[in-house]
Design a protein around this motif. Structure first.
Motif, PDB file in Angstrom:
ATOM      1  N   LYS A   1     -10.864  -5.083  -7.119  1.00  0.00           N
ATOM      2  CA  LYS A   1     -11.801  -4.168  -6.460  1.00  0.00           C
ATOM      3  C   LYS A   1     -12.603  -3.302  -7.427  1.00  0.00           C
ATOM      4  N   VAL A   2     -12.091  -3.068  -8.619  1.00  0.00           N
ATOM      5  CA  VAL A   2     -12.794  -2.192  -9.559  1.00  0.00           C
ATOM      6  C   VAL A   2     -13.738  -3.034 -10.421  1.00  0.00           C
TER       7      VAL A   2
ATOM      8  N   ARG B   1     -16.300  -7.744 -21.301  1.00  0.00           N
ATOM      9  CA  ARG B   1     -16.005  -7.659 -22.736  1.00  0.00           C
ATOM     10  C   ARG B   1     -14.703  -8.386 -23.042  1.00  0.00           C
ATOM     11  N   TRP B   2     -14.556  -8.740 -24.282  1.00  0.00           N
ATOM     12  CA  TRP B   2     -13.402  -9.522 -24.704  1.00  0.00           C
ATOM     13  C   TRP B   2     -12.107  -8.762 -24.389  1.00  0.00           C
ATOM     14  N   GLY B   3     -11.183  -9.428 -23.707  1.00  0.00           N
ATOM     15  CA  GLY B   3      -9.908  -8.808 -23.354  1.00  0.00           C
ATOM     16  C   GLY B   3      -9.855  -8.288 -21.939  1.00  0.00           C
ATOM     17  N   GLY B   4     -11.013  -8.098 -21.311  1.00  0.00           N
ATOM     18  CA  GLY B   4     -11.033  -7.620 -19.937  1.00  0.00           C
ATOM     19  C   GLY B   4     -10.253  -6.324 -19.756  1.00  0.00           C
ATOM     20  N   LYS B   5      -9.649  -6.173 -18.607  1.00  0.00           N
ATOM     21  CA  LYS B   5      -8.903  -4.954 -18.304  1.00  0.00           C
ATOM     22  C   LYS B   5      -7.538  -4.932 -18.990  1.00  0.00           C
TER      23      LYS B   5
ATOM     24  N   THR C   1      -3.352   1.687 -20.323  1.00  0.00           N
ATOM     25  CA  THR C   1      -3.105   2.147 -18.956  1.00  0.00           C
ATOM     26  C   THR C   1      -2.778   0.973 -18.041  1.00  0.00           C
ATOM     27  N   PHE C   2      -3.582  -0.085 -18.121  1.00  0.00           N
ATOM     28  CA  PHE C   2      -3.361  -1.235 -17.243  1.00  0.00           C
ATOM     29  C   PHE C   2      -2.073  -1.969 -17.607  1.00  0.00           C
ATOM     30  N   LEU C   3      -1.808  -2.119 -18.891  1.00  0.00           N
ATOM     31  CA  LEU C   3      -0.571  -2.760 -19.328  1.00  0.00           C
ATOM     32  C   LEU C   3       0.644  -1.957 -18.868  1.00  0.00           C
ATOM     33  N   ASP C   4       0.502  -0.623 -18.878  1.00  0.00           N
ATOM     34  CA  ASP C   4       1.602   0.232 -18.442  1.00  0.00           C
ATOM     35  C   ASP C   4       1.882   0.051 -16.953  1.00  0.00           C
ATOM     36  N   VAL C   5       0.827  -0.065 -16.136  1.00  0.00           N
ATOM     37  CA  VAL C   5       1.034  -0.277 -14.698  1.00  0.00           C
ATOM     38  C   VAL C   5       1.771  -1.591 -14.454  1.00  0.00           C
ATOM     39  N   ILE C   6       1.452  -2.611 -15.240  1.00  0.00           N
ATOM     40  CA  ILE C   6       2.167  -3.892 -15.125  1.00  0.00           C
ATOM     41  C   ILE C   6       3.643  -3.698 -15.464  1.00  0.00           C
ATOM     42  N   ILE C   7       3.907  -2.938 -16.529  1.00  0.00           N
ATOM     43  CA  ILE C   7       5.290  -2.659 -16.923  1.00  0.00           C
ATOM     44  C   ILE C   7       6.025  -1.927 -15.807  1.00  0.00           C
ATOM     45  N   GLN C   8       5.364  -0.922 -15.202  1.00  0.00           N
ATOM     46  CA  GLN C   8       6.000  -0.159 -14.125  1.00  0.00           C
ATOM     47  C   GLN C   8       6.305  -1.055 -12.923  1.00  0.00           C
TER      48      GLN C   8
ATOM     49  N   VAL D   1      -9.509  -7.169 -30.076  1.00  0.00           N
ATOM     50  CA  VAL D   1     -10.599  -6.903 -29.131  1.00  0.00           C
ATOM     51  C   VAL D   1     -11.818  -6.366 -29.873  1.00  0.00           C
ATOM     52  N   ARG D   2     -11.587  -5.454 -30.820  1.00  0.00           N
ATOM     53  CA  ARG D   2     -12.684  -4.890 -31.606  1.00  0.00           C
ATOM     54  C   ARG D   2     -13.415  -5.978 -32.397  1.00  0.00           C
ATOM     55  N   TYR D   3     -12.654  -6.899 -32.966  1.00  0.00           N
ATOM     56  CA  TYR D   3     -13.236  -7.950 -33.785  1.00  0.00           C
ATOM     57  C   TYR D   3     -14.132  -8.879 -32.964  1.00  0.00           C
ATOM     58  N   PHE D   4     -13.663  -9.282 -31.781  1.00  0.00           N
ATOM     59  CA  PHE D   4     -14.405 -10.250 -30.984  1.00  0.00           C
ATOM     60  C   PHE D   4     -15.489  -9.614 -30.115  1.00  0.00           C
TER      61      PHE D   4
END
Length: 275
Positions: free
Chosen positions: A62-63, A78-82, A87-94, A214-217
């Motif tokens: 939705k975002v 952008r390379w890597g997406g969300k 923050t997003f990786l942390d929500v997956i962990i939770q 991500v910065r490199y690509f």
């Protein structure tokens, strides 16, 4: 050879001490695994698992970041997406942690005991101690400190139109609040110090490597703050991110040992008695 009266008294004292410890553990388990306390623990896990799972879905589906939010290409392309955001990786962990904890509530056991724990329960305890608690507080505290100082560096005002307030609090506030609630409702034994620290630091170092990939690509840093900092301060900040995550790990370990000190003390005494 017949035992002396002194030896018999000592043996009887040991047996009585073991019975006393067992009785105390049974009392703890009666209060911890039954009634209102068990329902509260189950409620925390099911609400958290549902909330974060829905948050992941909403975040992904939705975002959408329109081009006018930033002068460069649409952020989501952008390379890597969300997946480049901590923050997003942390929500997956939770979501993973609370799902595992919920599975243990249903299929496993929460009994306070010296006996070997199931793989499910050991996995639950390790994920919480090493990842869920420290990373949630790392994300929450880091985000709100920078946000209150200068929000454009981490969450530009233009995002308010496409990133709802409830989702912002879910991913930056609720992650820490629910971790704290879980700390007080779910007994656990922390992993060995070396296992916990190694896991926590490895995750953060891998994330920093990922940020550089991500910065490199893509040609852009994940967060606007990294764009404006000189290189020395940038790497000091990234190093501080690892150190702060480790500090959150130790805080979690200390708080857990304080909250559950009676149960942990009983387990330690019983292990000593068992030799």
């Amino acid at each position: 050879m017949t035992k002396s009266k002194k030896q018999l008294r000592e043996l009887q004292a040991v047996r009585e001490a073991e019975k006393a410890h067992t009785a105390q553990l049974n009392t703890c388990n009666d209060a911890y695994t039954r009634g209102a306390f068990s329902y509260l623990r189950f409620l925390v896990h099911i609400l958290a698992a549902a909330q974060f799972t829905y948050g992941i879905y909403y975040y992904l589906v939705k975002v959408h970041f329109p081009k006018h939010v930033n002068e460069e290409d649409e952020l989501k392309t952008r390379w890597g997406g969300k997946f480049k955001y901590l923050t997003f990786l942390d929500v997956i962990i939770q979501a993973i942690y609370h799902s595992v904890a919920l599975a243990n509530d249903i299929f496993g056991s929460n009994v306070v005991s010296t006996e070997s724990k199931s793989v499910l329960r050991r996995t639950r305890d390790y994920i919480f101690a090493t990842f869920a608690f420290p990373i949630a507080h790392n994300v929450c505290i880091s985000f709100w400190v920078i946000y209150l100082y200068e929000r454009e560096l981490i969450f530009p005002e233009a995002l308010d139109a496409i990133f709802p307030s409830w989702l912002n609090h879910m991913v930056h506030t609720n992650v820490a609040l629910l971790a704290i609630m879980d700390m007080f409702t779910c007994f656990r034994q922390y992993p060995s110090r070396i296992a916990g620290v190694t896991g926590n630091v490895s995750f953060m170092l891998l994330y920093i490597i990922w940020v550089h990939i991500v910065r490199y690509f893509s040609g852009h840093w994940v967060y606007p703050l990294l764009e404006v900092l000189p290189w020395a301060l940038r790497y000091l900040m990234l190093l501080g991110l690892v150190g702060f995550s480790l500090a959150c790990y130790f805080v979690g370990e200390v708080v857990n040992n304080i909250v559950w000190s009676p149960e942990l003390k009983l387990l330690k005494q019983k292990k000593i008695k068992q030799g």
